[in-house]
Every structure is written in structure tokens, then in C-alpha cells.
Design a protein around this motif. Sequence first.
Motif, PDB file in Angstrom:
ATOM      1  N   ARG A 102       0.273  -1.373   0.316  1.00  0.00           N
ATOM      2  CA  ARG A 102      -0.668   0.014  -0.433  1.00  0.00           C
ATOM      3  C   ARG A 102       0.787   1.224  -0.235  1.00  0.00           C
ATOM      4  N   VAL A 103       2.126   1.407   0.830  1.00  0.00           N
ATOM      5  CA  VAL A 103       3.009   2.261   0.760  1.00  0.00           C
ATOM      6  C   VAL A 103       3.182   2.466  -0.018  1.00  0.00           C
ATOM      7  N   THR A 104       3.813   1.589  -1.149  1.00  0.00           N
ATOM      8  CA  THR A 104       4.115   1.742  -2.622  1.00  0.00           C
ATOM      9  C   THR A 104       3.797   2.325  -3.363  1.00  0.00           C
ATOM     10  N   LEU A 105       2.128   1.740  -3.740  1.00  0.00           N
ATOM     11  CA  LEU A 105       1.261   2.704  -4.555  1.00  0.00           C
ATOM     12  C   LEU A 105       1.117   3.393  -4.003  1.00  0.00           C
ATOM     13  N   VAL A 106       0.716   3.779  -2.862  1.00  0.00           N
ATOM     14  CA  VAL A 106       0.946   5.403  -2.851  1.00  0.00           C
ATOM     15  C   VAL A 106       1.678   6.766  -2.639  1.00  0.00           C
ATOM     16  N   LEU A 107       3.007   6.136  -2.654  1.00  0.00           N
ATOM     17  CA  LEU A 107       4.190   6.515  -3.043  1.00  0.00           C
ATOM     18  C   LEU A 107       4.395   6.667  -4.833  1.00  0.00           C
TER      19      LEU A 107
ATOM     20  N   LYS B  51       9.217  -2.849  -7.825  1.00  0.00           N
ATOM     21  CA  LYS B  51       8.705  -2.981  -8.516  1.00  0.00           C
ATOM     22  C   LYS B  51       7.405  -4.257  -8.411  1.00  0.00           C
ATOM     23  N   SER B  52       8.966  -5.135  -7.639  1.00  0.00           N
ATOM     24  CA  SER B  52       7.872  -6.135  -7.131  1.00  0.00           C
ATOM     25  C   SER B  52       6.667  -5.628  -6.635  1.00  0.00           C
ATOM     26  N   GLN B  53       6.941  -4.995  -5.437  1.00  0.00           N
ATOM     27  CA  GLN B  53       5.387  -4.638  -4.608  1.00  0.00           C
ATOM     28  C   GLN B  53       5.248  -3.712  -5.168  1.00  0.00           C
ATOM     29  N   THR B  54       5.530  -3.122  -6.066  1.00  0.00           N
ATOM     30  CA  THR B  54       4.076  -2.591  -7.151  1.00  0.00           C
ATOM     31  C   THR B  54       3.353  -3.424  -7.605  1.00  0.00           C
ATOM     32  N   ALA B  55       3.737  -4.564  -8.227  1.00  0.00           N
ATOM     33  CA  ALA B  55       3.578  -4.853  -9.506  1.00  0.00           C
ATOM     34  C   ALA B  55       2.265  -5.993  -8.082  1.00  0.00           C
TER      35      ALA B  55
ATOM     36  N   ALA C 170      13.269   6.442  -0.965  1.00  0.00           N
ATOM     37  CA  ALA C 170      11.991   6.374   0.677  1.00  0.00           C
ATOM     38  C   ALA C 170      11.876   5.545   1.586  1.00  0.00           C
ATOM     39  N   LEU C 171      11.862   4.320   0.554  1.00  0.00           N
ATOM     40  CA  LEU C 171      11.481   3.239   1.182  1.00  0.00           C
ATOM     41  C   LEU C 171      12.697   2.066   1.928  1.00  0.00           C
ATOM     42  N   GLY C 172      13.723   2.487   1.408  1.00  0.00           N
ATOM     43  CA  GLY C 172      14.852   2.056   2.171  1.00  0.00           C
ATOM     44  C   GLY C 172      15.296   0.993   1.775  1.00  0.00           C
ATOM     45  N   CYS C 173      15.165   0.714   0.357  1.00  0.00           N
ATOM     46  CA  CYS C 173      15.414  -0.784  -0.157  1.00  0.00           C
ATOM     47  C   CYS C 173      15.574  -0.016  -1.381  1.00  0.00           C
ATOM     48  N   SER C 174      15.682  -1.617  -2.788  1.00  0.00           N
ATOM     49  CA  SER C 174      16.127  -1.497  -3.718  1.00  0.00           C
ATOM     50  C   SER C 174      15.180  -0.964  -4.491  1.00  0.00           C
ATOM     51  N   THR C 175      15.682  -0.859  -5.881  1.00  0.00           N
ATOM     52  CA  THR C 175      14.558  -0.578  -6.837  1.00  0.00           C
ATOM     53  C   THR C 175      13.582  -1.987  -7.131  1.00  0.00           C
ATOM     54  N   GLY C 176      14.667  -3.185  -7.298  1.00  0.00           N
ATOM     55  CA  GLY C 176      13.546  -3.679  -8.321  1.00  0.00           C
ATOM     56  C   GLY C 176      12.429  -4.497  -6.910  1.00  0.00           C
ATOM     57  N   THR C 177      12.894  -4.509  -5.331  1.00  0.00           N
ATOM     58  CA  THR C 177      11.672  -3.861  -4.344  1.00  0.00           C
ATOM     59  C   THR C 177      10.786  -3.561  -4.474  1.00  0.00           C
TER      60      THR C 177
ATOM     61  N   CYS D  49       1.583  10.241  -4.991  1.00  0.00           N
ATOM     62  CA  CYS D  49       2.867  11.110  -4.899  1.00  0.00           C
ATOM     63  C   CYS D  49       3.276  11.148  -5.818  1.00  0.00           C
ATOM     64  N   ASP D  50       3.360  10.622  -6.902  1.00  0.00           N
ATOM     65  CA  ASP D  50       3.918  10.622  -7.889  1.00  0.00           C
ATOM     66  C   ASP D  50       5.531  10.149  -8.365  1.00  0.00           C
ATOM     67  N   LEU D  51       6.826   9.960  -7.268  1.00  0.00           N
ATOM     68  CA  LEU D  51       7.469   9.222  -7.505  1.00  0.00           C
ATOM     69  C   LEU D  51       8.181   7.792  -8.429  1.00  0.00           C
ATOM     70  N   SER D  52       9.120   8.244  -9.216  1.00  0.00           N
ATOM     71  CA  SER D  52      10.356   7.281 -10.038  1.00  0.00           C
ATOM     72  C   SER D  52       9.595   5.907  -8.729  1.00  0.00           C
ATOM     73  N   VAL D  53      10.549   5.555  -9.463  1.00  0.00           N
ATOM     74  CA  VAL D  53      10.774   4.126  -8.945  1.00  0.00           C
ATOM     75  C   VAL D  53      11.896   4.150  -8.402  1.00  0.00           C
ATOM     76  N   GLU D  54      13.073   4.780  -8.366  1.00  0.00           N
ATOM     77  CA  GLU D  54      14.254   5.214  -7.640  1.00  0.00           C
ATOM     78  C   GLU D  54      13.722   6.215  -6.559  1.00  0.00           C
ATOM     79  N   GLN D  55      12.967   7.138  -6.232  1.00  0.00           N
ATOM     80  CA  GLN D  55      12.297   7.897  -5.319  1.00  0.00           C
ATOM     81  C   GLN D  55      11.366   7.173  -4.402  1.00  0.00           C
ATOM     82  N   THR D  56      11.097   6.120  -4.951  1.00  0.00           N
ATOM     83  CA  THR D  56      10.566   5.399  -4.257  1.00  0.00           C
ATOM     84  C   THR D  56      11.469   4.322  -3.246  1.00  0.00           C
TER      85      THR D  56
END
Length: 174
Positions: A114-119, A142-146, A133-140, A123-130
Motif C-alpha cells: 500500500r505504501v509503495t502504491l501511494v508513493l 517494482k515487485s511491491q508495485t506489481a 523513501a522506503l530504504g530498499c532496492s528498485t527491484g523491491t 505522490c507520483d514518485l519514480s521507482v528510484e525515489q520510492t
Amino acid sequence: MSLDEEYTTYVTGRSSWLRRIAYLLCQDWHRADDLVQTAITRLYVKWRKARVADDLDAYVRVILIRVFLAEQRTAWFSRVRLTAAPPDPPPGGHDRDTAVDLSRALAAVPPRQRVTLVLRFHCDLSVEQTAVALGCSTGTVKSQTARGLAALRATLDAPYSPLSHTDLSHMEER
């Protein structure tokens, strides 16, 4: 202007923005107010450092997200579920049924997704900005978004919902 005046001016100007993000995370206006209160209290403690941050809004958003995620992990939250009054109507110009269905579906998504989707989409953040913000990898991210979109789609495809999976197709394009 004193540090306290700077802090008060910032918080006053951004409180409705923070409250809306908090609501999207927890789906309860009262709990959103509690999350924002905790976040701005933590911001006050770190105001000397925060006020010189390159992106103060991003700094505060990270505080809010960490407060939300920390609350999700506590034993009290897992044992106690408070129910609120029906959600406030969305701002004018929106299809109320669709907004209620989407709000209900978002509430059913696991907190981290939910946090990933909201961001990503509110909030219109890019994968990298998200990821930052979450302190994780871009792959994480992407997978949390999917997974979050799949959970939304599964909830929205349930028999009670007038929405279909095509209503979320625009989200995947981001």
C-alpha cells in the motif's frame, strides 16, 4: 524568523498534504491524524537537520511512512482493529462509487505494498525515489508495485465491485 516559527509555518502549510497521504496509507481519518501528529512531533525533534534538507517534503514523507510501517508491526495494532464512520466523500467531480470501491480495495492491500502504491501513484514518485523513501532496492519497489496492483485487481474483480481490471491498466504504465 526563529526555528520554531519556521517549523510552525512549514507544518501549517503542509498538514493537509500529510493528512491525505496518511489517510491513503491507513484508510481512517482519525488514525491518519494520529500518524501525522506523530510524524510532525518527530520532525520537530529533528527540525535543525530537516530544515536544511535538499527536499524537505521528501524528508517528512519518509518520516510519515516510517511511522505508519512501525505502527503496522506493533502487537497492539495486530490485536486491535478500530472501525471508523463511513469514509468522507471524495472531493467534488469524482464518481463516489468508484472512489469507495478503490478505497476499500486499497485498504485490503498489505501495508508495505500500500505504501509503495501511494508513493508511486498518489505522490507520483519514480521507482528510484520510492526506493530511497522506503530504504530498499528498485527491484523491491517494482515487485511491491506489481504485487500491490495484483492485490487491487483481485479485490476490484470481486463480485461486489463495479470496477474491472482495465480501470487499473493506466497505473501499470507508470
